[in-house]
Design a protein around this motif. Structure first.
Motif, PDB file in Angstrom:
ATOM      1  N   UNK A 278       0.887  -1.169  -0.026  1.00  0.00           N
ATOM      2  CA  UNK A 278       0.219  -0.235  -0.245  1.00  0.00           C
ATOM      3  C   UNK A 278       0.792   0.524  -0.242  1.00  0.00           C
ATOM      4  N   UNK A 279       1.887   1.397   0.391  1.00  0.00           N
ATOM      5  CA  UNK A 279       2.047   2.501   1.078  1.00  0.00           C
ATOM      6  C   UNK A 279       3.496   3.174  -1.191  1.00  0.00           C
ATOM      7  N   UNK A 280       3.555   1.203  -1.171  1.00  0.00           N
ATOM      8  CA  UNK A 280       4.735   1.397  -2.476  1.00  0.00           C
ATOM      9  C   UNK A 280       4.096   2.687  -3.781  1.00  0.00           C
ATOM     10  N   UNK A 281       2.663   2.206  -3.438  1.00  0.00           N
ATOM     11  CA  UNK A 281       1.253   2.276  -4.633  1.00  0.00           C
ATOM     12  C   UNK A 281       0.894   4.074  -4.392  1.00  0.00           C
ATOM     13  N   UNK A 282       0.952   3.865  -3.112  1.00  0.00           N
ATOM     14  CA  UNK A 282       0.537   5.747  -2.673  1.00  0.00           C
ATOM     15  C   UNK A 282       1.097   6.663  -3.014  1.00  0.00           C
ATOM     16  N   UNK A 283       2.536   6.092  -2.568  1.00  0.00           N
ATOM     17  CA  UNK A 283       3.544   7.064  -2.730  1.00  0.00           C
ATOM     18  C   UNK A 283       4.083   7.444  -4.970  1.00  0.00           C
ATOM     19  N   UNK A 284       3.195   6.307  -5.453  1.00  0.00           N
ATOM     20  CA  UNK A 284       4.054   5.918  -7.240  1.00  0.00           C
ATOM     21  C   UNK A 284       2.211   7.075  -7.270  1.00  0.00           C
ATOM     22  N   UNK A 285       1.162   6.674  -7.071  1.00  0.00           N
ATOM     23  CA  UNK A 285       0.181   7.633  -7.140  1.00  0.00           C
ATOM     24  C   UNK A 285      -0.104   8.649  -7.311  1.00  0.00           C
ATOM     25  N   UNK A 286       0.298   8.554  -5.987  1.00  0.00           N
ATOM     26  CA  UNK A 286       0.188  10.587  -5.134  1.00  0.00           C
ATOM     27  C   UNK A 286      -1.029  10.646  -4.407  1.00  0.00           C
ATOM     28  N   UNK A 288      -4.717   9.378  -1.787  1.00  0.00           N
ATOM     29  CA  UNK A 288      -5.217   8.513  -2.058  1.00  0.00           C
ATOM     30  C   UNK A 288      -6.403   8.157  -2.373  1.00  0.00           C
ATOM     31  N   UNK A 289      -6.992   9.160  -3.079  1.00  0.00           N
ATOM     32  CA  UNK A 289      -8.468   8.080  -3.693  1.00  0.00           C
ATOM     33  C   UNK A 289      -8.303   7.592  -4.862  1.00  0.00           C
ATOM     34  N   UNK A 290      -6.584   8.565  -5.940  1.00  0.00           N
ATOM     35  CA  UNK A 290      -6.081   7.712  -6.582  1.00  0.00           C
ATOM     36  C   UNK A 290      -6.023   6.242  -5.895  1.00  0.00           C
ATOM     37  N   UNK A 291      -4.678   6.066  -4.814  1.00  0.00           N
ATOM     38  CA  UNK A 291      -4.644   4.423  -4.322  1.00  0.00           C
ATOM     39  C   UNK A 291      -5.719   3.781  -4.556  1.00  0.00           C
ATOM     40  N   UNK A 292      -7.070   4.473  -3.972  1.00  0.00           N
ATOM     41  CA  UNK A 292      -7.897   3.088  -3.637  1.00  0.00           C
ATOM     42  C   UNK A 292      -8.427   2.875  -4.987  1.00  0.00           C
ATOM     43  N   UNK A 293      -8.198   4.145  -6.566  1.00  0.00           N
ATOM     44  CA  UNK A 293      -8.986   3.325  -7.665  1.00  0.00           C
ATOM     45  C   UNK A 293      -8.471   2.472  -7.948  1.00  0.00           C
ATOM     46  N   UNK A 438      -6.430  14.802  -4.907  1.00  0.00           N
ATOM     47  CA  UNK A 438      -5.075  15.822  -5.156  1.00  0.00           C
ATOM     48  C   UNK A 438      -3.909  15.193  -5.379  1.00  0.00           C
ATOM     49  N   UNK A 439      -2.990  15.992  -5.885  1.00  0.00           N
ATOM     50  CA  UNK A 439      -1.890  15.310  -6.032  1.00  0.00           C
ATOM     51  C   UNK A 439      -1.817  14.405  -6.926  1.00  0.00           C
ATOM     52  N   UNK A 440      -2.477  13.702  -8.093  1.00  0.00           N
ATOM     53  CA  UNK A 440      -2.644  12.166  -8.365  1.00  0.00           C
ATOM     54  C   UNK A 440      -1.509  12.347  -9.448  1.00  0.00           C
ATOM     55  N   UNK A 441      -0.491  11.441  -9.569  1.00  0.00           N
ATOM     56  CA  UNK A 441       0.182  11.776 -11.008  1.00  0.00           C
ATOM     57  C   UNK A 441      -0.446  10.496 -12.261  1.00  0.00           C
ATOM     58  N   UNK A 442      -0.745  11.104 -13.068  1.00  0.00           N
ATOM     59  CA  UNK A 442      -1.256  10.611 -13.927  1.00  0.00           C
ATOM     60  C   UNK A 442      -0.656   9.953 -15.114  1.00  0.00           C
ATOM     61  N   UNK A 443       0.778   9.832 -15.146  1.00  0.00           N
ATOM     62  CA  UNK A 443       1.058   9.788 -16.432  1.00  0.00           C
ATOM     63  C   UNK A 443       1.239   8.428 -16.046  1.00  0.00           C
TER      64      UNK A 443
END
Length: 977
Positions: A278-286, A288-293, A438-443
């Motif tokens: 979970x921490x890797x997913x969150x740090x990569x995508x930036x 919480x909402x995108x992480x859950x998605x 907020x802060x989602x990285x969409x690359x």
């Protein structure tokens, strides 16, 4: 004595006794005395460990060799009897003399002295005597007594000797376990100082390493003991050898029920991933909402994948997972590639990662406030792997019990975490979900890495497919819903095709036939090798300039691949219904009749195929001569002469030998794939260095800025994109030269087109990563521009790679294009000479020569972009007719045998796409050239009525045919059905 029985040694040594004889002899004084000598000889702890591992490996390999010797020469005596039976009595006597007089007595004496030293050591303690070393006389007396005791036991009874051996083996193993546990305890407490710089001071000379190996191998002495008592061993041969009667085959037991199956899937998935990822997913995508998605999408992908695998597991009810599915569908080569990577890389890496995660959590309580030593973590991980290996080797039910118990524990742990989180939410701690995105990285990179990490946590959804043969009622346990026959997964059609028998008998009086030279690899090379041509190196700038934005450009490439895939699947079905070469021409002839088929033949022979060949050859020429005109555009005359030379070279190769043409195709396919992989890797490397381009170009908010939405621009963009996928239909033109077309035709399509689509998308991303859209649109050779930006002075390599790619595509297009002319002539729609094959080479040389001439004529006035546009317009007109014919057969003639079948929605979608591609450019931006092309198609009626329908063939044509037949050494050919 006469009449008396000969005495024999009894076979008293069973498996347990044999293990005790080997292990009990090896675990002797060596491990208690040799370590200091090994360490002093090699000079470092790390080198000492390496020596012990090398000695164990040598002993293992040697024992395996001796095991084979012992089953071939089943006599006691070991080395002596093997040398006697192979090298003669002189060499055997030399060994026996040295072994009996020196080697064995020395070994026994050494072990006895070691035993004696340990036995008398407690009686000579330093506190009670002047020296801790016991007197040599005492040691030797005790050693002699030990030798006499052991000799007496062995003389009295073999069973008694084996019982002693087993007893002392247990005692020795227990002693070693105590030593190991004590060492692990010290490691866990942090005593790792001796392993820091463990290889410092290593003596790497021949002498110290040799002495260390001698000392280490002394501790392994005994690995060949069973070879000296082969005649006393029960069943010395392996269980599958030398049995006097046929043994029933062994099968894996079906021990896994529904509960076990659920525990295997859920218990494997709920592993270290959810606690570490979970921490890797969150740090990569930036966010919480995108992480859950991401987690939700990963779960959906795992579910869909599991459902697909569930059907696979009921269609192919064998264990082995992907390996056996690939073996049954794609062949041995693909299956071996998968098995090699899976066994050598994927599974070991996965097991290692999970074991390391387990070890980190296991030792964490002992190192509160600091990180545990790496060596401790790895030792605990290794111990876990060895323990689970032992459990899995011993009993399947034990494994199942461990899995069920661990799953219950894991679910309980997750329930505790979920309950705690729900309690915090109910208490009002929701601030972390305010502005969740907020802060989602969409690359592309961040989303991809996040998916990798999330899917790692779902790893295990396909576990049951690896143990299908051990499942009770796998059709119930694995599958949830059984699909209707009309909606079967694609693989089932492959399996039906496997059951078809396709036999062919060739007789000399039946005439010449083109041989079936194309196998699966050749079919894949013909499809993929033709598709990966000049298009991906030439079309990206045209696609981008038509649609106006990077995002729309990538969407066009994706949709083009999807259209090509659907069209190829549709053509695969019609190709198995009408199993003749000729492609669109033969399908239109069999469905709609002679007149429409003639229009198709005339258009393909005089326009479509020559235009395609000319365009690819021009692309090849541009890349070949680009390094010689780095600062300016090359002269058109030089460009077209180079293209003409390429056409003539390819024509010669295809005329000479079919196998030569296929080998060229395979070789150039490999070169092209390597070129595309180079571009992809270069793009990702540039992306790692800077994210500026991706934020400006591929960011979702910017990617579609400037998109031009009109029928004309979309149509032209699709023409250019689909031009890069041209070749998906190639196998339908050479069906009679394809081995087992009912199997290999759909299989080759399903392998080639997805591979090409993925490569194309990644290459376009790489282009847009390295270049701005303006730079890409202004480039005349986009791959070369990319090469100079990424590779610098080595950018010319991309010119060579693109030229090789275009050359391979040219070969594939020419190979299939000549067959249209050949089949049309065979059906009476072209002069008879074009339906003949060379009497020795069995190639349709007249048709290939005619195609070469027409291609050279088309090459003279044309340019790349106009050729592509008008080729695509004409080609998709007839593709639409062919697809409509498939729909007609599906609706009106469902009784026709279909080894392969696609859902009817696929040809409907392809037909809609074809109609759009034909009409969109005309409606949005009508040009007089489209009228000319249409008039040319229908002008075929002026030729068809007199020469085809009424067969008004002048005598001059007959005499010309006879002359060419003698000159070219060709003869009429029969169909190869």
């Amino acid at each position: 004595m006469d009449g008396s029985k000969q005495l024999n040694l009894q076979r008293e040594v069973g498996l347990l006794g044999a293990v005790a004889l080997i292990a009990g002899t090896m675990i002797g004084s060596g491990i208690f005395m040799s370590p200091q000598y090994v360490l002093s000889a090699v000079g470092s702890p790390g080198g000492s460990m390496a020596v012990w591992a090398a000695c164990g490996l040598l002993a293992c390999l040697a024992s395996l060799c001796y095991a084979e010797l012992g089953t071939v020469i089943r006599e006691s005596g070991g080395d002596y009897v093997y040398i006697l039976r192979t090298s003669g009595p002189v060499a055997a006597f030399t060994l026996a003399f040295s072994s009996v007089v020196f080697v064995r007595p020395a070994g026994v004496a050494g072990v006895a002295l070691s035993f004696a030293q340990y036995a008398v050591a407690p009686f000579y303690d330093a506190a009670e005597c002047a020296t801790t070393a016991p007197p040599a006389q005492v040691v030797k007396c005790v050693a002699a007594a030990a030798i006499l005791a052991v000799a007496t036991v062995n003389c009295l009874d073999v069973r008694f000797a084996m019982s002693v051996q087993v007893f002392f083996l247990v005692a020795k193993v227990a002693a070693l376990v105590v030593v190991v546990v004590g060492g692990v305890t010290m490691l866990v407490r942090g005593h790792v100082g001796h392993f820091e710089d463990s290889f410092a001071g290593t003596n790497v000379g021949v002498s110290p390493i040799g002495i260390a190996l001698y000392q280490g191998l002394w501790s392994y002495d005994g690995w060949n003991n069973l070879n000296y008592v082969t005649e006393e061993l029960k069943r010395p041969e392996p269980n599958n050898m030398a049995s006097d009667h046929q043994q029933p085959p062994l099968n894996l037991r079906r021990d896994l029920g529904l509960t076990s199956a659920v525990s295997f899937i859920a218990g494997t998935m709920i592993g270290s991933g959810i606690f570490a990822t979970p921490q890797t997913v969150l740090s990569t995508i930036g966010s919480p909402g995108a992480s859950l998605l991401i987690w939700l999408c990963c779960g959906l992908l795992a579910l869909l994948g599991a459902l697909c695998y569930a059907e696979l597991g009921t269609v192919i009810p064998e264990s082995g997972g992907e390996y056996v599915y690939l073996l049954r569908t794609a062949g041995r080569a693909v299956a071996f590639d998968f098995a090699f990577s899976f066994v050598a890389v994927m599974r070991p890496a996965s097991a290692t990662g999970i074991a390391l995660n387990f070890a980190e959590y296991a030792v964490a309580p002992f190192y509160q406030g600091c990180s545990p030593p790496v060596l401790v973590v790895k030792c605990v991980a290794a111990a876990a792997i060895l323990l689970l290996t032992l459990v899995n080797c011993l009993n399947v039910r034990w494994v199942t019990g461990v899995q069920v118990a661990s799953m219950v524990v894991k679910v309980a742990a997750l329930a505790v975490i979920v309950t705690g989180g729900a309690a915090m939410l109910l208490a009002g701690h929701t601030q972390r979900f305010d502005g969740a995105f907020e802060g989602t990285r969409v690359g592309v990179s961040s989303v991809g890495v996040a998916f990798y990490q999330g899917l790692w946590a779902y790893d295990g959804w396909n576990t049951l497919n690896y143990v299908t043969e051990e499942l009770k009622r796998p059709e119930v346990v694995v599958v949830v819903i059984t699909p209707e026959p009309s909606h079967m997964f694609m693989l089932r059609h492959w399996l039906i095709a496997y059951s078809l028998l396709f036999t062919m008998v060739e007789k000399e009086h039946e005439g010449l036939k083109i041989k079936r030279e194309l196998g699966l690899s050749g079919g894949v090379a013909l499809v993929a090798g033709t598709m990966i041509g000049s298009g991906i190196f030439m079309s990206p700038q045209f696609v981008l300039s038509n649609v106006g934005s990077p995002g729309a450009s990538l969407l066009i490439w994706t949709l083009s691949g999807l259209v090509a895939m659907c069209a190829a699947l549709s053509y695969a079905e019609i190709g198995t219904i009408i199993a003749e070469s000729g492609g669109d021409f033969i399908y239109i002839l069999r469905i709609y009749g002679s007149c429409p088929a003639f229009f198709a033949a005339l258009t393909f022979i005089l326009v479509v195929r020559p235009a395609s060949i000319a365009a690819i050859s021009l692309s090849f020429a541009e890349y070949v001569i680009a390094p010689f005109y780095a600062d300016c555009a090359p002269p058109p005359f030089v460009l077209k002469c180079t293209a003409a030379v390429a056409i003539l070279f390819i024509a010669t190769a295809n005329i000479l030998n079919v196998r030569l043409a296929i080998r060229i195709q395979v070789v150039f396919l490999v070169a092209k794939v390597f070129a595309l992989i180079t571009i992809i890797i270069g793009g990702w490397a540039s992306l790692v260095e800077t994210t500026h381009v991706i934020s400006m170009t591929l960011n979702v908010n910017n990617a579609f800025i400037g998109t031009q939405l009109s029928l004309g621009t979309l149509g032209m963009a699709f023409y250019q994109g689909l031009w890069s996928f041209a070749g998906w239909y190639n196998l339908n033109y050479v069906t009679e030269e394809l081995k087992r077309p009912e199997v290999n035709l759909p299989r080759a399509v399903l392998i080639a087109i997805p591979m090409v689509t993925v490569l194309y998308l990644l290459v376009n991303v790489s282009y847009l990563t390295v270049m701005t859209p303006r730079e890409l649109m202004s480039s005349s050779a986009v791959a070369v521009t990319w090469g100079y930006k990424v590779l610098g002075s080595w950018g010319w390599i991309m010119s060579v790679a693109a030229a090789l790619s275009a050359f391979g595509s040219l070969n594939g297009t020419f190979f299939s294009g000549g067959r249209v002319c050949f089949v049309a002539a065979r059906e009476g729609h072209m002069p008879d000479i074009l339906a003949m094959v060379h009497v020795h080479r069995l190639t349709p040389s007249p048709a290939l020569i005619f195609t070469t001439i027409i291609s050279l004529l088309v090459l003279i006035p044309g340019d790349f972009q106009s050729i592509v546009n008008f080729f695509s317009f004409t080609a998709w007109f007839f593709y639409a007719i062919t697809i409509s014919g498939l729909l007609y057969l599906k609706i009106k003639k469902p009784e026709l045998p279909r080894p392969y079948k696609v859902p009817i929605i696929i040809p409907i979608l392809v037909l809609m796409a074809a109609i759009f591609l034909v009409l969109a450019p005309i409606i949005d931006d009508p040009q007089i050239e489209y009228l000319y092309v249409t008039l040319f198609i229908f002008s075929g009626v002026l030729v068809y009525i007199p020469f085809i329908h009424y067969k008004l063939c002048p005598g001059l044509l007959t005499r010309l045919t006879l002359f060419l037949q003698l000159f070219l050494e060709v003869a009429p050919a029969d169909k190869n059905l």
